[in-house]
Design an enzyme around this catalytic site. Structure first.
Site, short mmCIF file in Angstrom:
data_model
loop_
_atom_site.label_atom_id
_atom_site.label_comp_id
_atom_site.label_asym_id
_atom_site.label_seq_id
_atom_site.Cartn_x
_atom_site.Cartn_y
_atom_site.Cartn_z
N LYS A 122 -0.78 63.39 -26.72
CA LYS A 122 -0.50 64.22 -25.58
C LYS A 122 -1.51 64.05 -24.59
O LYS A 122 -2.64 64.39 -24.91
CB LYS A 122 -0.18 65.69 -26.17
CG LYS A 122 0.44 66.78 -25.16
CD LYS A 122 0.45 67.99 -26.02
CE LYS A 122 1.08 69.18 -25.34
NZ LYS A 122 1.32 70.45 -25.99
N SER A 203 5.77 72.32 -25.50
CA SER A 203 5.27 71.29 -24.63
C SER A 203 5.01 70.05 -25.08
O SER A 203 4.77 68.93 -24.25
CB SER A 203 4.00 72.07 -23.74
OG SER A 203 2.93 72.06 -24.64
N SER A 227 4.87 74.56 -29.84
CA SER A 227 5.00 73.01 -29.15
C SER A 227 4.66 71.83 -29.99
O SER A 227 4.68 70.75 -29.26
CB SER A 227 3.88 73.23 -28.04
OG SER A 227 4.18 74.02 -27.00
#
Length: 538
Positions: A122, A203, A227
């Site tokens: 990420k 996210s 997330s």
């Protein structure tokens, strides 16, 4: 931060604006767009860590060859074809890293199970490669750190190949109450590989989409509230949110020191468990890290047991039976499987009990976001040095940075004081303290090995104008506020949309819930390869 779950608990409370930095990998050949289902066939589809290690051992593949196959896959599927838009930037050094791992293998050195295995990260996790760490924000496109986050250093020492970084909900979904999960000003909108007009959830949207679509073997996401587990659930993969502190947060763009954690995302419980063991370690710079190794298992895969449900007591969250009937049907099927493998199921109610403190969670995050982000940016290699600088950049570049939704959450955070504020101290006591007591009491009173529930509802549609909407259920918040471990594993799908089954326990019980999740996974086999449908009716 899974903003939709947060907003719910707080009331318990392809567009691309900039060219993707994908051309740094010159080894990727130019590809024509994929336009036939046959072109989605991929020789490494659903490949596991163990399978790829065996192929490298047998000489069928090298790390370089595997890495190149994933690079081609990203070019075909992510940037052409369905255009998932899951990868925000590729590592220009990736093939040289793979070559180095191949050379070590030839000399007889094997670092471990991740030797030569490509991994996507990420884009809020620092790397020393020539890749910016941006949180998806145009404000941080100049943020080249030159130093690995603690967990990435461990990943690299294990011989993993850093393939690149994935798109995310900008600032980990902590910018606006009207945000669309999976969208960032740097990376645009990521899509769900099952049905392309569906949101991959935030996210860690890019990591969830990429792992599910076989753009990598394994990936890493981060979670404040949902997330890791939410994008894992809606993208049909396994996600582990560990106990806060088990994985160091050093070198990760923060939201909350009390709730943030990185976590493995994979297509199988086995691969997620392997990755967790590699990433876990004591970091002196993280005040929440364990004080000694007694809380850490170097190998979580050793706890995998197909009979791991035998004699176990699982509490089922009662409110899960008041939502979508398709979700309820999948849950009933899961309960049947769990019972068939020897588990006892007991009704419990946790979500309603925690409803009143949802607004306190938001208060905690506002204070900690401001404090943590200012500290991170103060030493970052970017022109922006504070939350105030980020907000000023966004306003000055509103057409590109904020075309669909603004930054009212940042406004609220900026207005808060420091972490000595009574409002903050009281809110932390309510969120972390009360939630732990509630989970501990339910677990103790009922002699439970875990609490289970659907991870969330089915993926909502992508809506950049109105933002995310309530998808009916979410079970990320209790473990998130408590800082307790949580694993999700595919539970099935309805209308082509998958959701996961969650297992939650108390601090440092990762091995216990991994055993339970693995036994369920092996008995149910609910993981399905995405079909890249255009919409629900196609």
């Amino acid at each position: 931060m899974h903003r939709r779950n947060f907003l719910k608990t707080g009331s318990i409370a392809g567009i691309t604006l900039s060219a993707l930095s994908i051309n740094g990998c010159t080894a990727v050949p130019e590809k024509k767009p994929v336009d036939t289902p046959e072109a989605y066939n991929f020789e490494l589809n659903e490949a596991t860590i163990d399978e790829l290690q065996q192929k490298m051992k047998d000489g069928k593949y090298t790390s370089r060859a595997i890495t190149q196959l994933y690079l081609d896959r990203i070019h075909n599927i992510d940037k052409n074809g369905p255009k998932l838009n899951a990868v925000i930037e590729l590592n220009p050094d990736v093939l040289s890293i793979a070559d180095a791992m191949d050379n070590e293998r030839k000399s007889g050195k094997i670092r471990g199970p991740l030797h030569g295995i490509p991994v996507l990260l990420k884009d809020n996790i620092n790397t020393k490669d020539k890749i910016a760490t941006t949180a998806g924000s145009l404000a941080l496109v100049d943020n080249y750190i030159g130093k690995d986050a603690f967990i990435i250093n461990r990943l690299r020492e294990a011989g993993a190949v850093i393939l690149g970084k994935t798109n995310l909900s900008e600032w980990a979904n902590f910018r606006s109450t009207r945000a669309c999960s999976g969208w960032s000003s740097k990376g645009g909108q990521t899509k769900c590989p099952y049905i392309l007009d569906r949101n991959p959830s935030g996210s860690s949207a890019g990591t969830g989409s990429a792992v599910s679509a076989n753009l990598c073997v394994i990936g890493i996401g981060t979670e404040t509230d949902g997330s890791v587990v939410s994008p894992s659930s809606v993208n049909g993969i396994v996600g582990i949110k560990p106990t806060v502190g088990l994985l160091s947060r050093s070198g990760i763009i923060p939201i909350s020191k009390t709730q943030d954690t990185a976590g493995p995302m994979a297509r199988t419980v086995t691969d997620a468990a392997i990755l967790l063991g590699i990433l876990a370690g004591i970091d002196p710079e993280d005040a929440y890290a364990p004080k000694d190794n007694s809380k850490i298992q170097p190998d979580y895969a050793k706890f995998l047991d197909a009979n791991g449900l035998q004699g176990k007591r699982l509490g089922i969250e009662k409110t899960a039976f008041t939502g979508n009937p398709d979700m309820e049907a999948l849950l009933q099927n899961a309960i049947t499987v769990l019972k068939s493998k020897g588990a006892t199921i007991i009704d419990v109610e946790l979500v309603k009990e925690l409803k009143p403190i949802g607004t306190d969670e938001f208060t905690v995050l506002l204070y900690e976001f401001k404090d943590g982000l200012n500290k991170y940016l103060g030493t970052a290699n970017s022109k922006v040095k504070s939350l105030a600088d980020v907000m000023a950049f966004n306003k000055a570049n509103e057409a590109k940075a904020m075309p669909f939704f603004k930054q009212e959450i940042m406004d609220q955070a900026q207005a808060k004081g420091d972490l000595n504020s009574k409002e903050y101290i009281d809110a932390v006591a309510k969120t972390t303290g009360i939630t732990r007591k509630a989970i501990d009491k339910i677990m103790g009173d009922n002699k439970l090995d875990a609490i289970i529930a659907p991870t969330n509802g089915f993926a909502c549609t992508i809506d950049l104008v109105n933002g995310d909407y309530d998808n009916g259920f979410g079970f990320s918040t209790p473990a998130a506020m408590a800082g307790y471990p949580h694993i999700t594993v595919p539970m099935g799908a309805a209308h082509g949309l998958p959701i996961g089954l969650s297992f939650v326990s108390t601090a440092y019980k990762e091995a216990d819930i991994i055993k339970l999740a693995y036994a369920y996974e092996q008995a149910s086999k609910k993981r399905v390869i995405p079909e890249f449908k255009i919409d629900l009716l196609s």
